[in-house]
Design an enzyme around this catalytic site. Structure first.
Site, short mmCIF file in Angstrom:
data_model
loop_
_atom_site.label_atom_id
_atom_site.label_comp_id
_atom_site.label_asym_id
_atom_site.label_seq_id
_atom_site.Cartn_x
_atom_site.Cartn_y
_atom_site.Cartn_z
CG ASN A 8 46.54 -19.65 -26.58
OD1 ASN A 8 47.03 -18.77 -27.28
ND2 ASN A 8 45.29 -19.61 -26.15
N GLY A 176 38.78 -16.88 -16.24
CA GLY A 176 38.67 -18.11 -15.45
C GLY A 176 39.00 -17.96 -13.98
P1 PGA Z 1 45.39 -21.50 -19.19
O1 PGA Z 1 44.81 -21.09 -20.61
O2 PGA Z 1 46.27 -22.70 -19.39
O3 PGA Z 1 46.17 -20.28 -18.77
O4 PGA Z 1 44.25 -21.78 -18.31
C1 PGA Z 1 44.52 -22.02 -21.59
C2 PGA Z 1 43.93 -21.30 -22.76
O5 PGA Z 1 43.01 -20.47 -22.56
O6 PGA Z 1 44.33 -21.54 -23.90
#
Ligand code: PGA
Length: 246
Positions: A8, A176
């Protein structure tokens, strides 16, 4: 058992040339791997889809969002038919970052139905609303509510939906903390999701990287949704590898 690893890219990169380099490096890496047991999906920003369509042979293409409308006066939306023109086969639906922008369960439910009607593979994200301090029982309650609303009226078609358990606090940037859950926590919630329906696949998302993904794979998790680490081809390929060999 095929593993599903989804990149993503979110609102990255900023330049077309960078998107081409990133996509090509992932392709080169996949070329040298045993690809039989894996599905690798790249979800770039919409505007890079035409370029990615030209270079993606081993990786599949996905979109980060979709309109629940087919066509007409809907400024800023992108339809299923338009996505399919550029080789899109998968769509991330209900990501926490979209939910935060105001996308509700009703809209998510409509989007999933559009995906299925148009033969696109929906990848539904759940886990939004969870806080790190929350108990497992509370997380399960939230997820149960989300699954019920987001998949309402689907009946047996839930078997065509892939689900991602992605607790907001575990995402690497933005909302996060940058800390993944433990593989045991991930497995417990994923088993709970599995108990709610015969989903196509249930995977984990949130701060996956080349170091920690092997432990998730060993715990029996069949893949991941990767944000930050998917912007580095080498790191992303390590994750793909970990989910493929374990
Ligand atoms: P991250 O994001 O791997 O950067 O924690 C995952 C996501 O939100 O699709």
């Amino acid at each position: 058992m095929k593993t599903l690893v989804v990149a993503n890219w979110k609102l990255n990169p900023q330049k077309l040339a960078e998107a081409r380099v990133l996509g090509s490096r992932v392709e080169q890496g996949l070329l040298g791997m045993n690809r039989e047991g894996m599905e690798v999906v790249l979800c770039p920003p919409f505007v890079f889809l035409p370029a990615l369509k030209m270079l993606a042979h081993f990786a599949k293409l996905g979109a980060q969002n979709i309109s629940h409308e087919g066509k007409g006066a809907f400024t800023g939306e992108v339809s299923a038919d338009q996505l399919k023109e550029f080789g899109v086969e998968y769509v991330i639906v209900g990501h926490s970052e979209r939910r935060t922008l105001g996308e509700d369960d009703k809209a998510i439910n409509k989007k999933i139905k559009v995906c299925l009607e148009k033969k696109l593979q929906p990848i539904l994200c759940v886990g939004y609303g969870t806080k790190k301090s929350q108990r497992i029982s509370e997380i399960k309650k939230i997820i149960s509510r989300q699954l019920k609303k987001d998949l309402s009226g689907l009946g047996r078609d839930v078997s065509k939906v892939a689900v991602v358990y992605e607790p907001v606090w575990a995402i690497s940037r933005g909302l996060g903390t940058g800390k993944a859950v433990t593989p045991e926590h991930g497995k417990e919630i994923i088993d709970y999701v599995r108990s709610k329906g015969e989903f196509k696949k249930v995977i984990y998302g949130g701060s996956l990287d080349g170091n920690n993904s092997g432990a998730f794979a060993k715990a029996g998790i069949e893949g991941g949704l990767v944000g930050g680490a998917s912007l580095d081809a080498e790191e992303f390929l390590k994750i793909v590898n970990a989910f493929t060999i374990n």
